[in-house]
Design a protein around this motif. Structure first.
Motif, PDB file in Angstrom:
ATOM      1  N   VAL A   1      57.096  -5.380  -0.288  1.00  0.00           N
ATOM      2  CA  VAL A   1      58.130  -4.467   0.231  1.00  0.00           C
ATOM      3  C   VAL A   1      58.844  -5.172   1.385  1.00  0.00           C
ATOM      4  N   THR A   2      60.094  -5.483   1.177  1.00  0.00           N
ATOM      5  CA  THR A   2      60.841  -6.275   2.164  1.00  0.00           C
ATOM      6  C   THR A   2      60.764  -5.653   3.551  1.00  0.00           C
ATOM      7  N   ARG A   3      60.827  -4.336   3.637  1.00  0.00           N
ATOM      8  CA  ARG A   3      60.847  -3.690   4.952  1.00  0.00           C
ATOM      9  C   ARG A   3      59.461  -3.412   5.502  1.00  0.00           C
ATOM     10  N   CYS A   4      58.427  -3.962   4.895  1.00  0.00           N
ATOM     11  CA  CYS A   4      57.088  -3.826   5.487  1.00  0.00           C
ATOM     12  C   CYS A   4      56.939  -4.891   6.568  1.00  0.00           C
ATOM     13  N   ASN A   5      56.880  -4.456   7.833  1.00  0.00           N
ATOM     14  CA  ASN A   5      56.882  -5.390   8.964  1.00  0.00           C
ATOM     15  C   ASN A   5      55.567  -6.129   9.145  1.00  0.00           C
ATOM     16  N   GLY A   6      54.464  -5.477   8.781  1.00  0.00           N
ATOM     17  CA  GLY A   6      53.176  -6.119   9.012  1.00  0.00           C
ATOM     18  C   GLY A   6      52.026  -5.151   8.849  1.00  0.00           C
ATOM     19  N   ILE A   7      50.835  -5.705   9.103  1.00  0.00           N
ATOM     20  CA  ILE A   7      49.584  -4.975   8.867  1.00  0.00           C
ATOM     21  C   ILE A   7      48.733  -5.053  10.126  1.00  0.00           C
ATOM     22  N   THR A   8      48.144  -3.913  10.501  1.00  0.00           N
ATOM     23  CA  THR A   8      47.188  -3.881  11.613  1.00  0.00           C
ATOM     24  C   THR A   8      45.868  -3.333  11.091  1.00  0.00           C
ATOM     25  N   VAL A   9      44.777  -4.054  11.359  1.00  0.00           N
ATOM     26  CA  VAL A   9      43.451  -3.526  11.024  1.00  0.00           C
ATOM     27  C   VAL A   9      42.888  -2.804  12.254  1.00  0.00           C
ATOM     28  N   TRP A  10      42.052  -1.787  12.007  1.00  0.00           N
ATOM     29  CA  TRP A  10      41.606  -0.924  13.110  1.00  0.00           C
ATOM     30  C   TRP A  10      40.297  -1.432  13.709  1.00  0.00           C
ATOM     31  N   GLY A  11      40.370  -2.648  14.248  1.00  0.00           N
ATOM     32  CA  GLY A  11      39.215  -3.260  14.899  1.00  0.00           C
ATOM     33  C   GLY A  11      38.955  -4.644  14.333  1.00  0.00           C
ATOM     34  N   ILE A  12      38.072  -5.383  14.988  1.00  0.00           N
ATOM     35  CA  ILE A  12      37.822  -6.778  14.579  1.00  0.00           C
ATOM     36  C   ILE A  12      36.528  -6.862  13.760  1.00  0.00           C
ATOM     37  N   ARG A  13      35.372  -6.662  14.403  1.00  0.00           N
ATOM     38  CA  ARG A  13      34.096  -6.731  13.675  1.00  0.00           C
ATOM     39  C   ARG A  13      33.716  -5.336  13.161  1.00  0.00           C
ATOM     40  N   ASP A  14      32.880  -5.311  12.145  1.00  0.00           N
ATOM     41  CA  ASP A  14      32.420  -4.003  11.653  1.00  0.00           C
ATOM     42  C   ASP A  14      31.865  -3.159  12.792  1.00  0.00           C
ATOM     43  N   SER A  15      31.162  -3.805  13.709  1.00  0.00           N
ATOM     44  CA  SER A  15      30.549  -3.053  14.814  1.00  0.00           C
ATOM     45  C   SER A  15      31.596  -2.499  15.784  1.00  0.00           C
ATOM     46  N   ASP A  16      32.825  -2.984  15.723  1.00  0.00           N
ATOM     47  CA  ASP A  16      33.894  -2.449  16.581  1.00  0.00           C
ATOM     48  C   ASP A  16      34.559  -1.219  15.982  1.00  0.00           C
ATOM     49  N   SER A  17      34.245  -0.907  14.730  1.00  0.00           N
ATOM     50  CA  SER A  17      34.959   0.163  14.028  1.00  0.00           C
ATOM     51  C   SER A  17      34.536   1.548  14.482  1.00  0.00           C
ATOM     52  N   TRP A  18      35.478   2.483  14.465  1.00  0.00           N
ATOM     53  CA  TRP A  18      35.154   3.900  14.699  1.00  0.00           C
ATOM     54  C   TRP A  18      34.280   4.432  13.573  1.00  0.00           C
ATOM     55  N   ARG A  19      34.238   3.700  12.449  1.00  0.00           N
ATOM     56  CA  ARG A  19      33.370   4.068  11.326  1.00  0.00           C
ATOM     57  C   ARG A  19      32.471   2.882  10.997  1.00  0.00           C
ATOM     58  N   ALA A  20      31.698   2.427  11.989  1.00  0.00           N
ATOM     59  CA  ALA A  20      30.931   1.182  11.846  1.00  0.00           C
ATOM     60  C   ALA A  20      30.004   1.201  10.630  1.00  0.00           C
ATOM     61  N   SER A  21      29.445   2.360  10.316  1.00  0.00           N
ATOM     62  CA  SER A  21      28.483   2.406   9.206  1.00  0.00           C
ATOM     63  C   SER A  21      29.155   2.171   7.852  1.00  0.00           C
ATOM     64  N   ASP A  22      30.464   2.258   7.789  1.00  0.00           N
ATOM     65  CA  ASP A  22      31.204   1.982   6.550  1.00  0.00           C
ATOM     66  C   ASP A  22      31.487   0.492   6.368  1.00  0.00           C
ATOM     67  N   THR A  23      31.123  -0.336   7.367  1.00  0.00           N
ATOM     68  CA  THR A  23      31.416  -1.783   7.371  1.00  0.00           C
ATOM     69  C   THR A  23      32.836  -2.070   6.839  1.00  0.00           C
TER      70      THR A  23
END
Ligand code: G3I
Length: 473
Positions: A294-316
């Motif tokens: 999609v030409t107008r898709c500017n980019g992607i952000t992931v919601w944290g770096i390591r699995d342990s940084d996630s708000w849903r860490a148990s979902d890895t």
């Protein structure tokens, strides 16, 4: 892939990789990346995009965390530090320490910043939770003005309004104290953010909108309406917290594309994908490929770096394991980025937010005028659309050229006694309170015959009711 026949021919005749520019500077596409980049950010940049992550200020001192952050990512979203409870814990007393820490770290490491989030029904300070009606509306406007002004020029895009639509299939707004201040609260939030930082892209951001469904269609209809009425919206964020209950669907790309076709950018803003191994890796690749298509898709952000940084860490759900090692999902995402796609023309990593306001200006259409066009002096007319609430207003002004082109304009506005202008955008304000003038800026002075442009201003007190004058050059 949204490619014209000419683009397909070009793609077929090019054997390598780089972004392709044709006469007039139109960016067409990049094919596969011959010199495959070895980090997510560098690879995303090859197609004019970014690859970002959510960051927590207190983790910046963790060297495993910050080493990965600074090696892999070129966009940063403060995970909690810019939210209302963090930035205005006491009414009209602002606290930017943790958010500044993230912004300063980003600027020192050539990373840009997505601001998150100016208006949201969650994570409000307790004082705001006890407000309603006009008091809450005024508090929201004051909050947005202060926070967006503090970060003016440093924010690539703002999540101006977060999660305002309801789940459950109706496609309507979520009930909240903000919604109960009046259905126009979202457009007032966008107008206020534009007044404070005209250089930032202004996004609406939500979850469970990651395919064509009732909720995303509700958002789609709002964006369509905003574009038709000239409400300043530039982008839509798709959070993409994906799991078995909210999976990646075959229409993910088509959903991004239908928003892009409305004339807004799209961004993947909070990506995480529950699971492990090849299934998770495949879904990461699918999301990346969808954005690249999609030409107008500017980019992607992931919601944290390591699995342990996630708000849903148990979902890895992230790209690095708890020790900071790259997972299969990382390799798959990087390979998908390196395989190339359309080039995004609006997210060049070399552009700074404050120098490209014209890229994110609202369309030249505007709401039906609340006052009739001036008969005024030569060459142009001005009409005002007003959003008024107790104690304040946002005015959007449409400047229309007559039967000949104009090369500059000045609009004169008379304000009622006691009203003051606090901010303006896409114009330079002059004069004194009571009698104010607004003159075009560099990018909107030239208006073709029969065409129009817009500017706006925000103020306290009661907004203008008299017809403005318009003088053309
Ligand atoms: O900082 C306090 C700490 O002092 C205290 O000891 C601890 C006790 O629970 O809480 C800490 O604050 C938590 C904060 O995260 C920082 O870790 C809050 O309780 C917790 O509610 C907060 O959760 C955040 C959540 O938004 C709040 O709604 C998550 O980190 C954050 O990842 C999450 O992000 C949201 C996006 O903003 C919007 N989209 C959905 C996404 C996931 O929920």
């Amino acid at each position: 892939m949204n490619r014209s026949p000419r683009r397909r021919v070009l793609a077929a005749t090019l054997s390598t990789a780089a972004a392709v520019l044709v006469a007039g500077g139109t960016v067409l596409l990049s094919a596969g990346n011959a010199d495959a980049a070895t980090t997510l950010g560098a690879s995303a940049q090859a197609t004019g995009r970014y690859f970002g992550t959510a960051v927590a200020a207190y983790k910046l001192s963790d060297s495993v965390y910050s080493t990965i952050l600074d090696r892999e990512f070129d966009m940063v979203t403060p995970e909690n530090e810019m939210k209302w409870d963090a930035t205005e814990p006491v009414q009209n007393s602002f606290s930017y320490g943790s958010a500044d820490q993230i912004v300063n770290h980003a600027l020192a490491h050539n990373q840009r910043v997505r601001g998150h989030a100016l208006a949201w029904h969650q994570q409000q300070p307790s004082w705001a939770q006890s407000l309603s009606g006009t008091a809450l509306r005024n508090a929201m406007v004051n909050h947005i003005t202060n926070v967006a002004t503090h970060y003016k020029g440093k924010i690539y895009s703002w999540d101006v309004v977060n999660e305002a639509f309801a789940d459950g299939g109706g496609g309507g707004r979520r009930d909240s104290s903000l919604q109960r201040t009046g259905n126009d609260w979202i457009e007032v939030a966008f107008q206020t953010a534009r007044a404070a930082d005209p250089g930032a892209k202004l996004c609406y951001n939500d979850y469970n909108t990651d395919g064509v469904n009732a909720k995303s269609t509700g958002v789609y209809n709002m964006v369509k309406d905003f574009k038709a009425r000239g409400v300043p919206i530039d982008c839509v964020g798709f959070q993409s917290h994906l799991n078995s209950g909210s999976p990646y669907t075959a229409d993910y790309q088509a959903n991004l594309q239908r928003f892009a076709d409305l004339g807004v950018d799209v961004q993947i803003t909070e990506l995480d994908i529950a699971g492990s191994g090849s299934a998770q890796a495949t879904t990461y690749a699918n999301v990346v490929k969808s954005c690249l298509a999609v030409t107008r898709c500017n980019g992607i952000t992931v919601w944290g770096i390591r699995d342990s940084d996630s708000w849903r860490a148990s979902d890895t759900p992230l790209l690095f394991d708890n020790s900071g090692n790259k997972k299969a999902a990382y390799t798959s995402a990087l390979d998908a980025l390196n395989s190339g796609g359309t080039t995004n023309p609006t997210s060049s990593p070399t552009s700074t937010p404050s120098t490209s306001p014209s890229a994110s200006l609202p369309p030249s259409t505007s709401p039906p005028p609340s006052s009739s066009p001036s008969t005024g002096t030569a060459g142009c007319t001005a009409t005002v659309s007003l959003n008024q609430w107790t104690g304040g207003f946002v005015a959007t002004v449409k400047v229309a050229a007559g039967s000949t082109p104009i090369n500059g304009w000045t609009v004169g506005v008379t304000l009622p006694s006691g009203a003051t202008v606090t901010n303006s955008w896409s114009s330079t304000a002059g004069g004194s309170n009571g009698s104010v003038s607004f003159t075009n800026v560099s990018y909107n002075g030239s208006v073709n015959a029969g065409a129009s442009t817009e500017f706006g201003f925000q103020g306290t007190g009661v907004g203008p009711s008299a017809t403005p004058t318009c003088t053309a050059r």
